[in-house]
Design an enzyme around this catalytic site. Structure first.
Site, PDB file in Angstrom:
ATOM      1  N   LYS A   1      33.508  92.507  49.567  1.00 57.01           N
ATOM      2  CA  LYS A   1      33.754  93.909  49.888  1.00 57.01           C
ATOM      3  C   LYS A   1      32.440  94.529  50.331  1.00 57.01           C
ATOM      4  CE  LYS A   1      33.353  97.825  47.877  1.00 57.01           C
ATOM      5  NZ  LYS A   1      33.022  98.702  49.045  1.00 57.01           N
TER       6      LYS A   1
ATOM      7  N   GLU B   1      22.041  94.053  41.197  1.00 51.93           N
ATOM      8  CA  GLU B   1      20.756  94.524  41.730  1.00 51.93           C
ATOM      9  C   GLU B   1      20.953  96.002  42.000  1.00 51.93           C
ATOM     10  OE1 GLU B   1      18.366  96.198  43.967  1.00 51.93           O
ATOM     11  OE2 GLU B   1      19.205  94.952  45.566  1.00 51.93           O
TER      12      GLU B   1
ATOM     13  N   CYS C   1      15.717  99.843  47.736  1.00 55.76           N
ATOM     14  CA  CYS C   1      15.690 100.048  46.291  1.00 55.76           C
ATOM     15  C   CYS C   1      14.347  99.665  45.683  1.00 55.76           C
ATOM     16  CB  CYS C   1      16.819  99.270  45.631  1.00 55.76           C
ATOM     17  SG  CYS C   1      16.983  97.596  46.261  1.00 55.76           S
TER      18      CYS C   1
ATOM     19  N   GLU D   1      15.715 108.241  41.543  1.00 58.10           N
ATOM     20  CA  GLU D   1      15.657 107.514  42.798  1.00 58.10           C
ATOM     21  C   GLU D   1      16.169 108.423  43.917  1.00 58.10           C
ATOM     22  OE1 GLU D   1      16.730 103.074  44.365  1.00 58.10           O
ATOM     23  OE2 GLU D   1      18.336 104.155  43.347  1.00 58.10           O
TER      24      GLU D   1
END
Length: 473
Positions: A170, A245, A279, A379
């Protein structure tokens, strides 16, 4: 244009079970380039059934056969690499050159590394009278993000095939073009029916169905920490393996003995790379308090080199961020940084001058950021850098580790041995000392809320196998 309104199940392009379609938006123009179908749990059921059936035979193939298959995938991928670059430019706004050379090029690197790794991976080994077997974990669900779309697909699909797993992918519904193109590559390479299956869709429907499915043995997820937590909870009832992750807030410690001009320039460049949508980006620059004024000036000079604009313009170094929600989040956090008293050195709210349309963000640098400020802790996932000062090395390490995340860390120093010593004290999955080149052979993954498990090379391949001990044979 690839077809993103159909799914790929059991070796065939099929119509979805449902009828929902959404626009795929080019973030540079805010205009639709195509539509993507949103799948349902019924589509996932069909894909899982195909993968489960194919697993019976594919799991018994030899490593050599799977290496040959990966080599065919790599060859087909390389023939179409310019198409991948163009697809990535359209779906997530990367400048054309960067999209082709880096975003698409990284897929070549991962597939080639997986082939090399599989040639020496210990699928079987004898230890005296014991035989250790590393066998495919089973049917795996792969859920990938929009920021490095083909990177995350190839670093999951490659080792899954190498291990002998079958799979359901997906991709992000916001960036489905490169995934559909990769599926065409899979078909062209002759991957057996049912080994690889593609179902487009969103997290609440397709992501949840994959995570909770009783016949999926493992989920490999890349995305936000919030979504990763949801995946883990949904997977818990079936006790399936989950690798994740997730997010990051990576520190970049510039030590007093570093080449200051080089360290600051590369630190800004790495933070702003991919328009800040990585990231592991070094978004917290930690600098000696006595050097702050010099650092601030060098950072402003480095930021001035960024050219934000049309991804088709060869002069453009930074395109838009990938979607409207991300644009709004970044704008809000920039405003929060100003409200909380950080010193705005470069950039700020709004689009860059001359850009009235598209999700373009002004590359932004804040100085005199304190560790408790929102922009130092959350973040942001955009081209926003926070400069934080420290009094001594112990304080720098303490600030660096004062985060729920632990994906990456960076150390700049004139003494590599000193850098290695500092690296050992940082709680993160990958530490980069003095800006080394990226390598697909280095393990990738995080501590804490940056996830669990590792990707790349033998570290990623190991996640897709179960270990069996055979004694007395």
């Amino acid at each position: 244009m690839v077809d993103t309104t159909r799914f790929y199940i059991d070796g065939k392009w099929v119509q979805p079970q449902g009828s929902r379609l959404i626009d795929v938006i080019n973030p540079a123009t805010e205009e639709a380039v195509t539509q993507v179908a949103l799948g349902t749990s019924a589509d996932v059921d069909l894909a899982v059934a195909a993968a489960r059936k194919a697993f019976e035979s594919f799991s018994r193939t030899t490593p050599a056969e799977r290496i040959d298959l990966l080599s065919a995938i790599l060859a087909a991928y390389q023939r179409r690499i310019e198409e991948f670059g163009d697809a990535i430019r359209q779906e997530m706004g990367a400048p054309q050159g960067f999209a082709c050379q880096v975003q698409a090029g990284i897929g070549v690197a991962h597939l080639a590394q997986t082939i090399e790794t599989a040639r020496s991976f210990p699928f079987e080994e004898d230890r005296g009278a014991q035989r250790i077997l590393r066998e495919p974990v089973g049917v795996v669900g792969l859920i990938t993000p929009w920021n490095w779309p083909i990177n995350q697909i190839t670093c999951k699909v490659g080792p899954a095939i190498a291990a002998g797993c079958t799979m359901v992918l997906k991709p992000s519904e916001l960036a489905p073009l490169s995934a559909a193109l990769f599926t065409e590559v899979i078909h062209e390479a002759g991957v057996p029916a049912g080994v690889f299956n593609l179902v487009h869709g969103d997290g609440p429907e397709v992501g949840q169905a994959i995570s909770a499915h009783p016949h999926i043995d493992m989920v490999s997820f890349t995305g936000s920490t919030r979504a990763g937590i949801a995946v883990a909870k949904m997977a818990a009832d079936t006790v399936k393996r989950v690798t994740q992750e997730l997010g990051g807030k990576s520190p970049n410690i510039i030590l007093a003995d570093a080449d200051l001009a080089k360290a600051v320039s590369r630190g800004v460049e790495r933070c702003f790379g991919n328009t800040g949508q990585s990231c592991n980006a070094p978004t917290r620059m930690l600098v000696p308090e006595v050097l702050y004024e010099q650092v601030a000036e060098l950072a402003k000079q480095a930021a001035a080199k960024a050219v934000v604009g049309d991804p088709l313009d060869p002069a453009t170094t930074h395109g838009p961020v990938s979607n409207a929600n991300q644009f709004r989040k970044i704008q809000s956090l920039i405003e929060t940084g100003i409200a909380e008293g950080a010193e705005l050195l470069v950039g700020g709210p709004g689009r860059p001058e001359g850009l009235e349309r598209g999700y373009f963000v002004r590359p932004t640098i804040f100085g005199r950021v304190t560790p408790d400020m929102t922009i130092a802790r959350e973040e942001i996932f955009g081209p926003v850098l926070s400069i934080i000062t420290y009094r001594d090395e112990e304080e720098a390490i303490r600030i660096a580790n004062d985060t729920v995340y632990g994906l990456a860390g960076y150390v700049q120093t004139g003494d590599p041995a000193h850098g290695a010593a500092v690296a050992r004290r940082l709680r993160a999955g990958t530490i980069y000392v003095n800006d080394p080149p990226w390598s697909p052979a280095v393990p990738f993954g995080g501590y804490g809320q940056s996830g669990n498990g590792r990707e790349y090379a033998e570290f990623g391949l190991a996640e897709f196998v179960e270990i069996k001990g055979v004694v007395g044979a």
